[in-house]
Design an enzyme around this catalytic site. Structure first.
Site, PDB file in Angstrom:
ATOM      1  N   GLY A 154      26.371  49.024 -11.096  1.00  0.00           N
ATOM      2  CA  GLY A 154      27.405  49.972 -10.269  1.00  0.00           C
ATOM      3  C   GLY A 154      26.904  50.097  -8.942  1.00  0.00           C
ATOM      4  N   THR A 155      25.599  50.312  -8.721  1.00  0.00           N
ATOM      5  CA  THR A 155      25.294  50.935  -7.447  1.00  0.00           C
ATOM      6  C   THR A 155      25.634  49.617  -6.323  1.00  0.00           C
ATOM      7  OG1 THR A 155      23.540  52.284  -8.265  1.00  0.00           O
ATOM      8  CG2 THR A 155      23.281  51.572  -5.918  1.00  0.00           C
ATOM      9  N   ASN A 176      30.769  61.756 -12.608  1.00  0.00           N
ATOM     10  CA  ASN A 176      29.869  61.860 -13.557  1.00  0.00           C
ATOM     11  C   ASN A 176      29.265  63.300 -14.122  1.00  0.00           C
ATOM     12  OD1 ASN A 176      28.955  61.460 -10.881  1.00  0.00           O
ATOM     13  ND2 ASN A 176      26.884  61.785 -11.870  1.00  0.00           N
ATOM     14  N   GLN A 184      32.389  55.668 -14.577  1.00  0.00           N
ATOM     15  CA  GLN A 184      32.170  56.802 -15.921  1.00  0.00           C
ATOM     16  C   GLN A 184      33.580  56.487 -16.596  1.00  0.00           C
ATOM     17  OE1 GLN A 184      30.062  58.394 -16.998  1.00  0.00           O
ATOM     18  NE2 GLN A 184      28.480  58.392 -15.452  1.00  0.00           N
ATOM     19  N   SER A 212      29.826  49.753 -14.450  1.00  0.00           N
ATOM     20  CA  SER A 212      28.443  49.256 -14.784  1.00  0.00           C
ATOM     21  C   SER A 212      28.115  49.348 -16.434  1.00  0.00           C
ATOM     22  CB  SER A 212      27.385  50.604 -14.426  1.00  0.00           C
ATOM     23  OG  SER A 212      26.365  50.121 -14.966  1.00  0.00           O
ATOM     24  N   HIS A 258      25.986  49.525 -18.812  1.00  0.00           N
ATOM     25  CA  HIS A 258      25.219  50.665 -19.527  1.00  0.00           C
ATOM     26  C   HIS A 258      25.673  51.649 -19.946  1.00  0.00           C
ATOM     27  CE1 HIS A 258      23.115  53.344 -16.686  1.00  0.00           C
ATOM     28  NE2 HIS A 258      23.501  52.400 -15.743  1.00  0.00           N
ATOM     29  N   THR A 312      21.123  33.081  -9.270  1.00  0.00           N
ATOM     30  CA  THR A 312      21.491  32.885 -10.587  1.00  0.00           C
ATOM     31  C   THR A 312      21.657  33.945 -11.629  1.00  0.00           C
ATOM     32  OG1 THR A 312      19.640  31.124 -10.518  1.00  0.00           O
ATOM     33  CG2 THR A 312      20.089  31.534 -12.640  1.00  0.00           C
ATOM     34  N   CYS A 328      20.155  60.436 -12.128  1.00  0.00           N
ATOM     35  CA  CYS A 328      19.501  60.182 -10.916  1.00  0.00           C
ATOM     36  C   CYS A 328      19.029  61.082 -10.226  1.00  0.00           C
ATOM     37  CB  CYS A 328      20.392  59.449 -10.090  1.00  0.00           C
ATOM     38  SG  CYS A 328      21.212  57.881 -10.990  1.00  0.00           S
TER      39      CYS A 328
HETATM   40  N1  PLP Z   1      28.584  55.488 -10.032  1.00  0.00           N
HETATM   41  C1  PLP Z   1      28.560  56.395 -11.064  1.00  0.00           C
HETATM   42  C2  PLP Z   1      29.815  57.292 -10.919  1.00  0.00           C
HETATM   43  C3  PLP Z   1      27.577  56.685 -12.053  1.00  0.00           C
HETATM   44  O1  PLP Z   1      27.711  57.771 -12.843  1.00  0.00           O
HETATM   45  C4  PLP Z   1      26.511  55.954 -11.820  1.00  0.00           C
HETATM   46  C5  PLP Z   1      25.403  55.878 -12.650  1.00  0.00           C
HETATM   47  O2  PLP Z   1      25.207  56.765 -13.243  1.00  0.00           O
HETATM   48  C6  PLP Z   1      26.548  54.845 -10.825  1.00  0.00           C
HETATM   49  C7  PLP Z   1      27.658  54.702  -9.894  1.00  0.00           C
HETATM   50  C8  PLP Z   1      25.496  53.880 -10.854  1.00  0.00           C
HETATM   51  O3  PLP Z   1      25.411  52.853 -11.939  1.00  0.00           O
HETATM   52  P1  PLP Z   1      24.037  51.901 -11.892  1.00  0.00           P
HETATM   53  O4  PLP Z   1      23.312  52.718 -12.970  1.00  0.00           O
HETATM   54  O5  PLP Z   1      24.826  50.768 -12.741  1.00  0.00           O
HETATM   55  O6  PLP Z   1      23.664  51.449 -10.506  1.00  0.00           O
END
Ligand code: PLP
Length: 396
Positions: free
Chosen positions: A73-74, A152, A180, A200, A202, A238, A326
């Site tokens: 997601g980042t 989140n 989320q 994302s 996971h 890849t 995080c």
């Molecule tokens: N955006 C939100 C709202 C999130 O909650 C998170 C992860 O906690 C992310 C982005 C980041 O996602 P990733 O862990 O896949 O980089």
């Protein structure tokens, strides 16, 4: 891992669905071909990626060619910012919110260091943005508006459909971080004015290290990862085949579970909140009056420090968090609760519990049983004597 763990941190990450693991395994073992190779052995791998793309498109109700697989997601968030600023010659300004995840806040803070202007929209005590503020923030040189769909930490939902309309009228690119949201509430991108959206895997029972960037087919996008022509020239490198396959399966499972799971998880979350509010004096829900994700509960416990509570709960094998995973260990409290202008005590004394598909009613029972004991112990330890006897209203 111990069977006794009560995992109430599904906004941090989720357990891999066994069906996802099963689908991934052949691509970690015998089906190792490079999807870009010309022979039949690789064609099977290519096909699996395209199936994952179709499944993901179904989850988002969009076209498969609008799906770009990324590493997380980042990365998706960063890619959108970089692209928007490259493409908009007038663009020197970005609008976002003060309650974004660090995956959006930090890149925006970096932009500021590079001379870009960023408006961080404030929120009210419920964590809501004011639509008039969004409209006012957009300037002639605005390259991008990016606000998260669901927070989140609190689960508060932003009125994304209304914000996208404002952006459409003002002809400004609109991105939403929906990391989320996937698997928790429906996402319908067909005919929407959302240009970009991040996911994302996971967070919805898929593997870590794989994400999605939805790029609306009418929106211009330039990749910041340059190299081969993978992902139709939109993300070189890849492909992480097994993870992409897992993401696709997780998306398929998310669709299947959307109605039933959301109802069950919602009921579990509400029972949890009711149980906690009835037994712990001086407890209340942050963002209670806003529209919230059905799985998230951010609870303030008067007279405690969240970091100490996390340690004690960990001893009872209850996994939850104080805000974003995080930022675990950060002593300065939650930036989200701060932006909501909640008192400092609330910023530092709140815990996030987030439920998911693999939680059971027994997990809720144990949480409702253990958490009050932990809070009482902490209050005794810190010799807090003036805990309010008021019982806040139960949130539905
Ligand atoms: N955006 C939100 C709202 C999130 O909650 C998170 C992860 O906690 C992310 C982005 C980041 O996602 P990733 O862990 O896949 O980089």
């Amino acid at each position: 891992m111990s069977r006794q763990i009560i995992y109430l941190d599904n906004n941090a990450t989720t357990q891999l669905d066994p069906a996802v693991v099963e689908e991934m395994l052949p691509f970690l073992t015998e089906l190792y071909g490079n999807p870009s190779s010309g022979y039949q052995f690789a064609a099977q791998v290519r096909k699996a990626i395209e199936l994952a793309r179709e499944r993901t498109a179904k989850l988002l109700e969009c076209e498969p060619e609008e799906i770009v697989f990324t590493s997380c997601g980042t990365e998706s968030n960063n890619a959108v910012i970089n692209s928007a600023l490259q493409f908009e010659p007038r663009g020197k300004h970005v609008v976002t919110s003060a309650v974004e995840h660090s995956a959006m806040l930090r890149p925006c803070q970096e932009l500021e260091k590079r001379g870009c202007k960023v408006t961080f929209l404030g929120v009210d005590r419920n964590g809501d943005v004011d639509l008039a503020e969004v409209e006012k923030a957009i300037r002639p040189d605005t390259a991008l508006v990016s606000v998260m769909w669901a927070n989140n930490e609190t689960g508060v939902l932003f009125p994304v459909e209304k914000i996208e309309k404002i952006c459409r009228e003002k002809r400004v690119l609109f991105h939403t971080d929906a990391v989320q949201v996937a698997g928790k509430i429906p996402i319908r991108l067909r005919d929407s004015a959302i240009n970009f959206l991040s996911l994302s895997a996971h967070k919805f029972h898929g593997p870590k290290g794989v994400g999605v960037l939805y790029v609306n087919k009418r929106s211009r996008f330039r990749s910041s990862i340059i190299g081969g022509s993978h992902e139709n020239g939109r993300r070189a490198g890849t492909e992480n085949v097994a993870s992409i396959v897992g993401l696709g399966k997780a998306a398929e499972r998310a669709i299947a579970y959307l109605g039933e799971e959301v109802t069950r998880v919602h009921a579990m979350r509400d029972r949890f909140e009711k149980g906690i509010l009835e037994t712990v004096t001086g407890a209340s829900i942050n963002g209670a009056d806003a529209d919230r994700l059905p799985n998230t509960s951010n609870v303030f416990f008067e007279g405690i420090e969240s970091q100490a509570a996390l340690m004690l709960l960990d001893r009872h094998q209850i996994c939850c968090s104080a805000g974003s995973a995080c930022r675990t260990g950060a002593a300065d409290g939650s930036h989200v609760l701060r932006a909501m202008k909640l008192p400092e005590e609330r910023q530092k004394g709140s815990l996030r519990f987030s439920f998911g598909r693999f939680n059971s009613e027994a997990d809720v029972d144990r949480a409702i049983d253990t958490i009050p004991q932990v809070i009482t112990k902490l209050r005794r330890l810190s010799a807090v004597t003036s805990v309010s006897a008021i019982r806040p209203a139960v949130v539905g």
